[in-house]
Design a protein around this motif. Structure first.
Motif, mmCIF file in Angstrom:
data_model
loop_
_atom_site.group_PDB
_atom_site.id
_atom_site.type_symbol
_atom_site.label_atom_id
_atom_site.label_comp_id
_atom_site.label_asym_id
_atom_site.label_seq_id
_atom_site.Cartn_x
_atom_site.Cartn_y
_atom_site.Cartn_z
ATOM 1 N N ASP A 118 43.434 37.713 30.042
ATOM 2 C CA ASP A 118 42.476 37.788 29.043
ATOM 3 C C ASP A 118 43.174 37.348 27.727
ATOM 4 O O ASP A 118 42.388 37.572 26.486
ATOM 5 N N LEU A 119 44.173 36.647 27.880
ATOM 6 C CA LEU A 119 44.811 36.073 26.558
ATOM 7 C C LEU A 119 44.095 34.969 25.932
ATOM 8 O O LEU A 119 43.625 33.957 26.899
ATOM 9 N N ARG A 131 33.649 31.273 32.054
ATOM 10 C CA ARG A 131 33.324 30.910 33.474
ATOM 11 C C ARG A 131 34.348 31.538 34.375
ATOM 12 O O ARG A 131 33.745 32.419 35.147
ATOM 13 N N GLU A 132 35.630 31.351 34.301
ATOM 14 C CA GLU A 132 36.424 31.877 35.300
ATOM 15 C C GLU A 132 36.586 33.470 34.996
ATOM 16 O O GLU A 132 36.550 34.374 36.169
ATOM 17 N N SER A 133 36.466 34.206 34.028
ATOM 18 C CA SER A 133 36.440 35.376 33.561
ATOM 19 C C SER A 133 35.320 35.995 34.135
ATOM 20 O O SER A 133 35.547 37.225 34.902
ATOM 21 N N ASP A 141 41.824 45.707 36.679
ATOM 22 C CA ASP A 141 42.283 44.669 35.523
ATOM 23 C C ASP A 141 43.568 44.102 35.961
ATOM 24 O O ASP A 141 43.690 42.608 35.775
ATOM 25 N N THR A 142 44.333 44.913 36.839
ATOM 26 C CA THR A 142 45.562 44.199 37.305
ATOM 27 C C THR A 142 45.173 43.228 38.429
ATOM 28 O O THR A 142 45.746 42.114 38.640
ATOM 29 N N ARG A 194 42.186 41.418 38.699
ATOM 30 C CA ARG A 194 41.711 40.299 38.104
ATOM 31 C C ARG A 194 42.939 39.548 37.685
ATOM 32 O O ARG A 194 42.871 37.995 38.039
ATOM 33 N N ASP A 195 44.162 40.056 36.925
ATOM 34 C CA ASP A 195 44.998 39.281 36.368
ATOM 35 C C ASP A 195 45.863 38.483 37.595
ATOM 36 O O ASP A 195 46.209 37.528 37.646
ATOM 37 N N ASN A 196 46.076 39.295 38.642
ATOM 38 C CA ASN A 196 46.767 38.977 39.961
ATOM 39 C C ASN A 196 45.897 37.476 40.439
ATOM 40 O O ASN A 196 46.614 36.509 41.067
ATOM 41 N N LEU A 197 44.640 37.710 40.574
ATOM 42 C CA LEU A 197 44.074 36.638 41.064
ATOM 43 C C LEU A 197 43.838 35.551 40.218
ATOM 44 O O LEU A 197 43.967 34.427 40.760
ATOM 45 N N PHE A 198 43.932 35.779 38.967
ATOM 46 C CA PHE A 198 43.921 34.431 38.077
ATOM 47 C C PHE A 198 45.319 33.726 38.113
ATOM 48 O O PHE A 198 45.375 32.688 38.115
ATOM 49 N N ASN A 199 46.325 34.494 38.238
ATOM 50 C CA ASN A 199 47.789 33.969 38.568
ATOM 51 C C ASN A 199 48.000 33.441 39.742
ATOM 52 O O ASN A 199 48.696 32.897 40.152
#
Length: 102
Positions: free
Chosen positions: A51-52, A60-62, A94-95, A97-102
């Protein structure tokens, strides 16, 4: 300061934003306001890297991540928790989403 002077840390990359709050006059009122501020600050959650602004996911990714996590959560409600500190096999949206993004 010592680590920066010795070249172990970059001072510009490790700055801390400090906010100063004015407390009301009177010891009892000041203590009550300080207590309220302490509780508010300690309930705060760090922003997930996804979310930063600027370095996180673009729109799009979000949207893709949000849709995927929402679909998983709808299908497996029992595994999702409101707590960001949940233990396996539970997940926090949210965690995840963050883990999938990273």
């Amino acid at each position: 300061q010592i680590l920066c002077a010795r070249g172990h840390m970059d001072a510009a990359a490790h700055s801390v934003l400090v906010e100063v709050f004015r407390l009301p006059h009177g010891e009892e009122a000041a203590m009550e306001r300080a207590k309220q501020l302490f509780l508010e600050i300690n309930k705060a959650q760090p922003v997930k890297s996804v979310d930063l602004p600027g370095t996180g996911a673009d729109e799009r990714e979000s949207a893709i991540l949000r849709k995927a996590v929402n679909k998983l959560e709808a299908g497996y409600k029992v595994f999702f928790s409101e707590s960001s500190r949940c233990r396996p096999p539970h997940l926090h949206a949210d965690t995840l989403r963050d883990n999938l993004f990273n």
